[in-house]
Design a protein around this motif. Structure first.
Motif, PDB file in Angstrom:
ATOM      1  N   LEU A 184       7.268  -3.927  -9.530  1.00 14.98           N
ATOM      2  CA  LEU A 184       7.799  -3.013  -8.030  1.00 14.98           C
ATOM      3  C   LEU A 184       6.281  -3.624  -7.036  1.00 14.98           C
ATOM      4  O   LEU A 184       5.851  -2.797  -7.744  1.00 14.98           O
ATOM      5  N   PRO A 185       6.629  -4.045  -6.270  1.00 16.31           N
ATOM      6  CA  PRO A 185       5.265  -4.408  -5.048  1.00 16.31           C
ATOM      7  C   PRO A 185       5.591  -3.063  -4.578  1.00 16.31           C
ATOM      8  O   PRO A 185       6.249  -1.815  -4.425  1.00 16.31           O
ATOM      9  N   GLU A 186       4.150  -2.806  -3.937  1.00 14.26           N
ATOM     10  CA  GLU A 186       4.186  -1.474  -3.134  1.00 14.26           C
ATOM     11  C   GLU A 186       5.078  -1.207  -1.998  1.00 14.26           C
ATOM     12  O   GLU A 186       5.662   0.021  -1.659  1.00 14.26           O
ATOM     13  N   ALA A 187       5.724  -2.575  -1.262  1.00 18.46           N
ATOM     14  CA  ALA A 187       7.148  -2.086  -0.116  1.00 18.46           C
ATOM     15  C   ALA A 187       7.682  -1.877  -0.721  1.00 18.46           C
ATOM     16  O   ALA A 187       8.469  -1.018  -0.228  1.00 18.46           O
ATOM     17  N   GLN A 188       8.021  -2.398  -2.043  1.00 15.23           N
ATOM     18  CA  GLN A 188      10.141  -1.887  -2.384  1.00 15.23           C
ATOM     19  C   GLN A 188       9.103  -0.527  -3.128  1.00 15.23           C
ATOM     20  O   GLN A 188      10.860   0.185  -2.838  1.00 15.23           O
ATOM     21  N   LEU A 189       8.422  -0.043  -3.706  1.00 11.82           N
ATOM     22  CA  LEU A 189       8.187   1.333  -4.254  1.00 11.82           C
ATOM     23  C   LEU A 189       8.548   2.377  -2.968  1.00 11.82           C
ATOM     24  O   LEU A 189       8.830   3.840  -3.065  1.00 11.82           O
ATOM     25  N   ASP A 190       8.148   2.252  -1.642  1.00 12.15           N
ATOM     26  CA  ASP A 190       7.599   3.126  -0.793  1.00 12.15           C
ATOM     27  C   ASP A 190       9.503   3.413  -0.211  1.00 12.15           C
ATOM     28  O   ASP A 190       9.220   4.353   0.734  1.00 12.15           O
ATOM     29  N   ARG A 191      10.120   2.464  -0.731  1.00 16.88           N
ATOM     30  CA  ARG A 191      11.196   2.300   0.090  1.00 16.88           C
ATOM     31  C   ARG A 191      12.372   3.753  -1.501  1.00 16.88           C
ATOM     32  O   ARG A 191      13.509   4.547  -0.423  1.00 16.88           O
ATOM     33  N   PHE A 192      11.960   4.112  -1.951  1.00 14.55           N
ATOM     34  CA  PHE A 192      12.448   5.225  -3.057  1.00 14.55           C
ATOM     35  C   PHE A 192      11.600   6.873  -2.434  1.00 14.55           C
ATOM     36  O   PHE A 192      10.657   6.318  -2.554  1.00 14.55           O
ATOM     37  N   ILE A 193      12.387   7.350  -2.175  1.00 14.38           N
ATOM     38  CA  ILE A 193      12.441   8.746  -1.940  1.00 14.38           C
ATOM     39  C   ILE A 193      11.777   9.802  -2.763  1.00 14.38           C
ATOM     40  O   ILE A 193      10.732  10.379  -2.368  1.00 14.38           O
ATOM     41  N   MET A 194      11.944   8.313  -4.133  1.00 18.11           N
ATOM     42  CA  MET A 194      11.276   9.922  -5.041  1.00 18.11           C
ATOM     43  C   MET A 194      11.286   8.882  -6.325  1.00 18.11           C
ATOM     44  O   MET A 194      12.214   8.335  -6.524  1.00 18.11           O
ATOM     45  N   ALA A 245       6.140  24.830  12.083  1.00 15.93           N
ATOM     46  CA  ALA A 245       5.195  24.307  12.316  1.00 15.93           C
ATOM     47  C   ALA A 245       4.134  23.491  11.879  1.00 15.93           C
ATOM     48  O   ALA A 245       3.447  23.173  11.030  1.00 15.93           O
ATOM     49  N   THR A 246       4.085  25.096  10.951  1.00 15.06           N
ATOM     50  CA  THR A 246       2.708  25.436   9.945  1.00 15.06           C
ATOM     51  C   THR A 246       3.123  25.030   8.415  1.00 15.06           C
ATOM     52  O   THR A 246       2.088  23.893   8.273  1.00 15.06           O
ATOM     53  N   ILE A 247       4.254  24.405   8.734  1.00 13.72           N
ATOM     54  CA  ILE A 247       4.790  23.967   7.098  1.00 13.72           C
ATOM     55  C   ILE A 247       4.585  21.664   7.365  1.00 13.72           C
ATOM     56  O   ILE A 247       3.749  21.291   6.635  1.00 13.72           O
ATOM     57  N   ASN A 248       4.825  21.777   8.755  1.00 16.00           N
ATOM     58  CA  ASN A 248       4.677  20.608   8.839  1.00 16.00           C
ATOM     59  C   ASN A 248       2.861  20.114   9.220  1.00 16.00           C
ATOM     60  O   ASN A 248       2.834  18.914   9.099  1.00 16.00           O
ATOM     61  N   ASP A 249       1.926  21.070   9.083  1.00 15.63           N
ATOM     62  CA  ASP A 249       0.690  21.040   9.351  1.00 15.63           C
ATOM     63  C   ASP A 249       0.131  20.773   8.017  1.00 15.63           C
ATOM     64  O   ASP A 249      -0.903  19.995   7.637  1.00 15.63           O
ATOM     65  N   TYR A 250       0.980  21.798   6.961  1.00 17.28           N
ATOM     66  CA  TYR A 250       0.519  21.677   5.749  1.00 17.28           C
ATOM     67  C   TYR A 250       0.792  20.543   5.519  1.00 17.28           C
ATOM     68  O   TYR A 250       0.066  20.053   3.974  1.00 17.28           O
ATOM     69  N   VAL A 251       2.205  19.641   5.350  1.00 21.17           N
ATOM     70  CA  VAL A 251       3.214  17.812   4.564  1.00 21.17           C
ATOM     71  C   VAL A 251       1.867  16.858   5.390  1.00 21.17           C
ATOM     72  O   VAL A 251       1.344  16.445   4.844  1.00 21.17           O
ATOM     73  N   LEU A 274       7.231  11.717   5.994  1.00 22.49           N
ATOM     74  CA  LEU A 274       9.006  12.429   6.368  1.00 22.49           C
ATOM     75  C   LEU A 274       9.667  12.109   5.485  1.00 22.49           C
ATOM     76  O   LEU A 274      10.464  13.129   5.582  1.00 22.49           O
ATOM     77  N   ALA A 275       9.383  11.659   4.260  1.00 23.35           N
ATOM     78  CA  ALA A 275      10.827  11.797   3.443  1.00 23.35           C
ATOM     79  C   ALA A 275      10.019  13.545   2.488  1.00 23.35           C
ATOM     80  O   ALA A 275      11.147  13.691   1.858  1.00 23.35           O
ATOM     81  N   LEU A 276       8.826  13.783   2.831  1.00 22.78           N
ATOM     82  CA  LEU A 276       8.225  14.660   1.899  1.00 22.78           C
ATOM     83  C   LEU A 276       9.121  16.091   3.272  1.00 22.78           C
ATOM     84  O   LEU A 276       9.855  17.095   2.185  1.00 22.78           O
ATOM     85  N   ILE A 277       9.335  15.844   4.448  1.00 19.18           N
ATOM     86  CA  ILE A 277      10.141  16.995   5.135  1.00 19.18           C
ATOM     87  C   ILE A 277      11.251  16.934   4.073  1.00 19.18           C
ATOM     88  O   ILE A 277      12.105  17.618   4.214  1.00 19.18           O
ATOM     89  N   ARG A 278      12.007  15.465   4.744  1.00 24.14           N
ATOM     90  CA  ARG A 278      13.352  15.229   4.533  1.00 24.14           C
ATOM     91  C   ARG A 278      13.377  16.018   3.148  1.00 24.14           C
ATOM     92  O   ARG A 278      14.935  16.936   2.846  1.00 24.14           O
ATOM     93  N   ALA A 301       5.614  17.614  -4.315  1.00 27.46           N
ATOM     94  CA  ALA A 301       4.503  16.678  -3.906  1.00 27.46           C
ATOM     95  C   ALA A 301       4.478  15.666  -4.519  1.00 27.46           C
ATOM     96  O   ALA A 301       4.418  14.527  -4.213  1.00 27.46           O
ATOM     97  N   GLU A 302       4.902  15.921  -5.837  1.00 26.85           N
ATOM     98  CA  GLU A 302       4.685  14.585  -7.246  1.00 26.85           C
ATOM     99  C   GLU A 302       5.238  13.268  -6.736  1.00 26.85           C
ATOM    100  O   GLU A 302       5.234  12.654  -6.596  1.00 26.85           O
ATOM    101  N   PRO A 303       6.639  13.696  -7.311  1.00 27.03           N
ATOM    102  CA  PRO A 303       7.865  12.446  -7.203  1.00 27.03           C
ATOM    103  C   PRO A 303       7.961  12.056  -5.968  1.00 27.03           C
ATOM    104  O   PRO A 303       8.444  10.721  -6.060  1.00 27.03           O
ATOM    105  N   VAL A 304       7.601  12.683  -4.862  1.00 29.04           N
ATOM    106  CA  VAL A 304       7.396  11.622  -3.772  1.00 29.04           C
ATOM    107  C   VAL A 304       6.485  11.190  -2.930  1.00 29.04           C
ATOM    108  O   VAL A 304       6.320   9.906  -2.800  1.00 29.04           O
TER     109      VAL A 304
END
Length: 342
Positions: A184-194, A245-251, A274-278, A301-304
């Protein structure tokens, strides 16, 4: 708690103000429905509640899931059970080298009576689509999924055809068989949220599986827990979970660390952040909280993120894996303190 209560809660939240956050009561109701969904699928996949929870987190985060594991671990059974738990439409596509893009998205056929072309929808027009052994199809066929996974629509002959909501692709692939497969190309892997794996069951679960050997996996039918419309409402409710806001900074610091790691040639994208926050929002609601904590981010973090990293060839040769890179980054990146979250 009934799904009607969840629907009412989601509607009232949206009617009050789109900026309003989830209430503690709504979080409790969300967690009860989420647990009921997980218990239903656990009838099919014994002893794997963690990966089941991750799968439903992906569904309610409006994302797609990639399951990669060795044969015989229950990838297809998990995907089928998730589809059965939602009272909607589902289709299964067995990917093969000779599969054409039109076999997935659909094809226009000339109607002699009307003198025009009619679009015949493919199996991708369903709420949940199981793409079995996705890496066995050609890159051209894999690319046919890109538009529909990202935009929720198929364009054929200049006409746009939207898919139903909710829409989720659950793809499976075998990591050990490389003959006759296409990476699978990187562009398609990036479409999977997890991306996740199931792994072998523990000893106790194996015993339970053997005791029920008279039943085949496809003989067990998971009763539907939610309608497709309720899944959409739950996903909308999950989006209202509060993120400090501190969670957004952490991500942001975690994502930056993947780009600066010496073993990584291509780090996590903005889409990954964005996927990690969602997903963290959905996981928080699934745990009965109306706010995200650092542990939600750490768990996801690891699955996303891991499947989005492209490692340096020398690092791969030394045995470094994307998962080990994420684990090291989590150790080196300090999370926000409890007092900062208050």
């Amino acid at each position: 708690m009934s799904t009607n209560a969840i629907s009412t809660a989601a509607t009232s939240t949206n009617e009050r103000d789109p900026a309003m956050t989830m209430t503690p009561e709504q979080a409790t109701q969300f967690a009860e429905v989420f647990d009921r969904m997980v218990r239903g699928v656990e009838q099919v996949l014994l002893g794997k509640s963690h990966v089941i929870r991750l799968s439903f987190t992906a569904l309610l985060s409006e994302g797609h899931l990639l399951l990669e594991d060795v044969p015989g671990t229950g990838k297809t059974s998990l995907a089928r059970a998730i589809a059965q738990s939602v009272r909607g439409t589902s289709n299964r596509v067995q990917f093969t080298p000779d599969l054409l893009p039109s076999d997935i998205t659909g094809v226009s056929i000339y109607d002699q009576r009307s003198g025009s072309f009619d679009f015949h929808r493919g199996p991708v027009f369903a709420n949940i689509v199981l793409a079995d052994e996705i890496n066995r199809a050609s890159p051209k066929t894999q690319a046919a999924l890109l538009e529909v996974m990202e935009e929720g629509q198929v364009t054929a002959d200049g006409v746009t055809h939207p898919v139903a909501a909710p829409f989720m692709v659950i793809a499976t692939q075998n990591p050990i068989e490389q003959a006759g497969t296409y990476r699978l190309p990187e562009a398609q892997l990036d479409r999977f949220i997890m991306k996740s794996s199931i792994g072998y069951p523990d000893h106790a679960s194996t015993i339970r599986i053997l005791e029920g050997s008279d039943k085949r996996a496809h003989d067990v039918v998971v009763p539907p827990v939610l309608s497709a419309a309720t899944v959409v409402e739950l996903a909308a409710l999950a989006r209202t979970v509060h993120v400090d806001a501190t969670i957004n900074d952490y991500v942001a610091r975690l994502v930056d660390a993947t780009r600066n790691a010496t073993e990584v040639r291509l780090g996590a994208s903005v889409r990954a952040a964005l996927a990690l926050i969602r997903t963290a929002k959905t996981l928080a609601a699934a745990n009965g909280r109306h706010y995200v904590i650092p542990d939600d981010v750490k768990e996801l973090a690891e699955p996303v993120l891991a499947h989005r990293l492209l490692l340096d060839p020398e690092a791969e040769f030394d045995g470094v894996t994307p998962s080990s890179v994420i684990a090291q980054i989590l150790i080196e990146t300090p999370p926000p303190g409890d007092r900062q979250l208050v």
